[in-house]
Design an enzyme around this catalytic site. Structure first.
Site, short mmCIF file in Angstrom:
data_model
loop_
_atom_site.label_atom_id
_atom_site.label_comp_id
_atom_site.label_asym_id
_atom_site.label_seq_id
_atom_site.Cartn_x
_atom_site.Cartn_y
_atom_site.Cartn_z
N ASP A 96 0.78 -1.11 0.09
CA ASP A 96 -0.36 0.04 0.13
C ASP A 96 1.08 1.20 0.05
OD1 ASP A 96 -3.08 0.71 1.92
OD2 ASP A 96 -1.70 2.13 0.87
N LYS A 149 1.51 13.82 -15.81
CA LYS A 149 0.24 14.78 -15.96
C LYS A 149 -0.96 14.11 -15.78
CE LYS A 149 -1.63 15.38 -19.95
NZ LYS A 149 -2.50 14.46 -20.68
N HIS A 179 4.66 14.09 -22.51
CA HIS A 179 5.16 13.44 -23.48
C HIS A 179 5.22 14.04 -24.79
CE1 HIS A 179 1.29 12.50 -25.03
NE2 HIS A 179 1.93 11.76 -26.18
N LYS A 183 8.59 14.17 -28.29
CA LYS A 183 8.20 13.78 -29.58
C LYS A 183 9.02 14.45 -30.68
CE LYS A 183 3.07 13.16 -29.65
NZ LYS A 183 2.72 12.17 -30.30
N GLU A 217 -8.47 14.08 -33.18
CA GLU A 217 -8.24 12.34 -32.86
C GLU A 217 -9.72 12.35 -33.42
OE1 GLU A 217 -5.03 12.13 -29.31
OE2 GLU A 217 -7.25 12.86 -28.66
N ASP A 236 -6.75 17.93 -20.19
CA ASP A 236 -6.01 16.88 -20.54
C ASP A 236 -4.89 17.37 -22.06
OD1 ASP A 236 -5.43 14.21 -21.28
OD2 ASP A 236 -6.91 14.16 -22.81
N HIS A 241 0.01 19.74 -23.55
CA HIS A 241 0.58 19.79 -24.96
C HIS A 241 0.47 20.98 -25.78
CE1 HIS A 241 0.45 15.54 -23.46
NE2 HIS A 241 -0.55 15.17 -23.88
N LYS A 327 -11.90 14.99 -29.51
CA LYS A 327 -12.27 13.62 -29.93
C LYS A 327 -13.25 13.46 -30.78
CE LYS A 327 -9.35 12.44 -26.12
NZ LYS A 327 -8.10 11.93 -26.41
C1 BG6 Z 1 -2.28 12.18 -23.76
C2 BG6 Z 1 -4.05 12.43 -23.35
O1 BG6 Z 1 -1.63 13.13 -23.04
O2 BG6 Z 1 -2.20 12.60 -25.08
C3 BG6 Z 1 -4.78 11.71 -24.53
O3 BG6 Z 1 -4.35 12.18 -22.15
C4 BG6 Z 1 -4.20 11.91 -25.90
O4 BG6 Z 1 -6.29 12.13 -24.52
C5 BG6 Z 1 -2.92 11.64 -26.26
O5 BG6 Z 1 -4.94 11.15 -26.85
C6 BG6 Z 1 -2.31 12.16 -27.62
O6 BG6 Z 1 -0.92 11.88 -27.53
P1 BG6 Z 1 -0.49 11.07 -28.95
O7 BG6 Z 1 1.18 10.79 -28.62
O8 BG6 Z 1 -1.12 9.68 -29.00
O9 BG6 Z 1 -0.65 11.96 -29.92
#
Ligand code: BG6
Length: 473
Positions: A96, A149, A179, A183, A217, A236, A241, A327
Site C-alpha cells: 500500500d 500529467k 510526452h 516527440k 483525434e 487533458d 501539450h 475527440k
Molecule cells: C495524452 C492525452 O496526454 O495525449 C490523450 O491524455 C491523448 O487524451 C494523447 O489522446 C495524445 O498523444 P499522442 O502521442 O497519441 O498524440
C-alpha cells in the site's frame, strides 16, 4: 538531449546518471502501454543497465514479468535478448502506498543506489503521499522524481503540488513529464526555428497573420471515461501539450544550449499568454459521450475545445494563436499552420487569407515541414495555384517519447520537462475558463466540433483542415 553540443558546467554537474529506476504503478495502464516498451528500447540501445524496481499494490515478480512480456507483445514485440536483460534487472515491491512498510521494503530493494529515479505513474491524488513516504523512508535522498500529467487540477492545486514536492525534492530533481515534448517533430520545431536564419526575419507580427494548431483525434474516450470526466480536453491536452507547442513556436532564441536557457525563454512566453476569457473559447461534447460507461448522464465535460489565444510580447502583439483539440473528429492528426500576411498589393488579383504563404508543421501521425507558396499555372493567364515545398517528410517518430524522456530524466537533463514556473503560468492561462465557465455545445461524431467554434477564427480564413495537404509517406 544536446548530444553534439558542448556541455556547460551546470549540465555536467546535473548529469550524474541515476543508478536505479523505481516505477510506481508498474501494473497500471501507462506502464503497460508506454513504459515497458520504452524500457525494452532503452535496453536495446544499451541505455539502461540498472536495477528497475516496480511498485504496485499487489502481485509478485513472476506476474510482473508476465505482464511485461504481454505489454511488449502488444506494443512493438518482444526482443528476447533485451527482454532477458530487462527481467534480470527487474525487482518488485508490493504494498500500500500509504503504508510506510512498503517504503522500507523499497529502501532495501534499492540497496546501495545513491541516485534513484522515482517515476510516479500513479493517479495524481497519490503524488503527495508517495513523495512524503519516499522522503520519510530515506528513498528520496539523492533521488529524482518524475511526475505524470495532469500536474494539478487548476492553478491552486498545481501550486500546492509544487510546494509539496519541494518539501522533499529540489526543483532540479523534479521532472514534470509532458510526452509531447519528447516527440521528434516537436523537437524538430525547436531545431528548425533556431537552426535557420531565413525564418527569423519573418517570424513576428509584421509577417505572420495567424498561427493555428489542430490536435484532432478520430477516436473517443475508450476506457478512460473516469479519468476524462475529471479532466476534459482543456486539462487533458490544452494546458500542457498545446500550450507547450505554442511556447516553442513563439519563444525567442535561447542564449545558450543550457537546458535552463531554453526553458527560461519558453517560460517568458507562458507568462506573456493572456489568461483566457469566456469569449476566447468554445467547448463541445460529442453526441453519445454521456451514454458511455462511467460518464455522468448530465456531464458537461468538454471533449472538444477551440481557443483564441493572445501572446502579449513585442514579437506577437496582435497575432492570434488558434488552438483546437477534440475527440471523435474526422481525422487523427496534429498540425501547426503558420499563415503569413498577404503581399501588400494584389498584383495578380486578390489572394484569400487561405491562399497566403504559410509554414506547415505536421507533428503526427507522420512528420512534415512544408512551405506553402504560390506559383503560376502554365498557360496564358496570370493565374496562380498553391504549391508546397516539402522540407522534411517521414513516417513517424524514430524514438518513442517515453524512451527519450526517461533517458533524459535518468541523466538529469530537464530540457524537455516542464518547470515549476511554466506549469503554473500555463494553468494561469486556462484557469478562468475551467469547469462550467462557458457553455458546452453538442457536436456530431466525425465532424469538426460545434459550429460555434467557427466564429472564433472569423476573418482569418477559417480553421485549417489537416486533410487538405495530406501527402502519402
Ligand atoms: C495524452 C492525452 O496526454 O495525449 C490523450 O491524455 C491523448 O487524451 C494523447 O489522446 C495524445 O498523444 P499522442 O502521442 O497519441 O498524440
Amino acid at each position: 538531449m544536446w548530444n553534439s553540443a558542448p556541455r556547460t558546467t551546470r549540465e555536467i554537474r546535473m548529469t550524474s546518471t541515476s543508478d536505479a529506476l523505481v516505477v510506481f504503478g508498474i501494473t497500471g495502464d501507462l506502464a503497460y502501454k508506454q513504459i515497458f516498451p520504452a524500457l525494452q528500447a532503452m535496453v536495446q540501445r544499451g541505455h539502461l543497465d540498472v536495477p528497475i524496481i516496480g511498485v504496485a499494490q499487489s502481485g509478485d515478480l513472476d506476474q510482473l514479468r508476465a505482464r511485461a512480456r504481454d505489454s511488449l507483445d502488444k506494443h512493438g514485440g518482444v526482443d528476447e535478448k533485451a527482454f532477458a536483460q530487462l527481467c534480470a534487472n527487474l525487482k518488485y515491491v508490493a504494498g500500500d502506498y500509504q503504508d510506510s512498510a512498503t517504503f522500507d521494503r523499497l529502501r532495501k530493494a534499492l540497496g546501495g543506489a545513491a541516485r534513484p529515479l522515482h517515476y510516479l505513474a500513479v493517479p495524481p491524488p497519490l503524488f503527495a503521499v508517495v513523495a512524503e513516504r519516499l522522503s520519510q523512508s530515506g528513498c528520496a535522498k539523492g533521488g529524482r522524481v518524475v511526475v505524470e500529467k495532469p500536474f494539478g487540477h487548476n492553478l491552486a492545486s498545481a501550486r500546492m503540488l509544487n510546494r509539496t514536492l519541494h518539501l522533499y525534492f529540489s526543483e532540479s530533481s523534479i521532472f514534470r513529464i509532458d510526452h509531447y515534448l519528447g516527440k521528434e517533430p516537436v523537437q524538430n520545431l525547436l531545431y528548425f526555428r533556431f537552426a535557420n536564419s531565413f525564418l527569423e526575419p519573418i517570424w513576428n507580427r509584421n509577417y505572420v497573420a495567424s498561427v493555428q494548431i489542430t490536435m484532432a483525434e478520430s477516436f473517443g474516450i475508450g476506457g478512460r471515461e473516469r479519468f476524462y470526466e475529471e479532466t476534459g480536453a482543456i486539462r487533458d491536452v490544452v494546458q500542457n501539450h498545446l500550450l507547450q507547442v505554442t511556447s516553442i513556436l513563439a519563444s525567442d532564441a535561447p542564449a545558450s544550449t543550457d537546458p535552463e536557457a531554453i526553458r527560461d525563454q519558453k517560460t517568458q512566453i507562458f507568462k506573456a499568454m493572456r489568461p483566457l476569457a469566456p469569449t476566447d473559447l468554445v467547448r463541445g461534447q460529442f453526441t453519445g459521450y454521456r451514454e458511455e460507461d462511467g460518464v455522468a448522464a448530465d456531464s458537461s465535460v468538454e471533449t472538444f475545445v477551440a481557443v483564441r489565444l493572445a501572446i502579449d510580447t513585442w514579437r506577437w502583439a496582435g497575432v492570434p494563436f488558434f488552438l483546437r483539440a477534440g475527440k471523435r473528429l474526422p481525422v487523427t492528426a496534429t498540425e501547426v499552420m503558420v499563415t503569413l500576411k498577404r503581399p501588400p498589393q494584389a498584383v495578380f488579383g486578390e489572394i484569400e487569407p487561405r491562399q497566403s504563404n504559410f509554414l506547415r508543421f505536421r507533428l503526427s501521425p507522420n512528420v512534415v515541414i512544408a512551405l506553402g507558396a504560390r506559383a503560376k499555372v502554365p498557360g496564358e493567364a496570370m493565374i496562380g495555384e498553391e504549391v508546397e515545398l516539402i522540407a522534411r517528410h517521414h513516417s513517424g517518430d524514430e524514438m518513442a517519447p517515453y524512451e527519450r524522456l526517461l533517458g533524459d530524466a535518468m541523466r538529469g537533463d530537464a530540457t524537455l520537462f516542464a518547470g515549476e514556473d511554466s506549469v503554473e503560468a500555463a494553468w494561469r492561462v486556462v484557469d478562468p475558463v475551467l469547469g462550467d465557465a462557458t457553455p458546452v455545445y453538442c457536436y456530431a461524431p466525425n465532424t469538426w466540433g460545434p459550429h460555434e467554434a467557427n466564429a472564433l477564427v472569423g476573418g482569418e480564413g477559417g480553421w485549417h483542415d489537416p486533410r487538405v495537404h495530406e501527402v502519402a509517406p
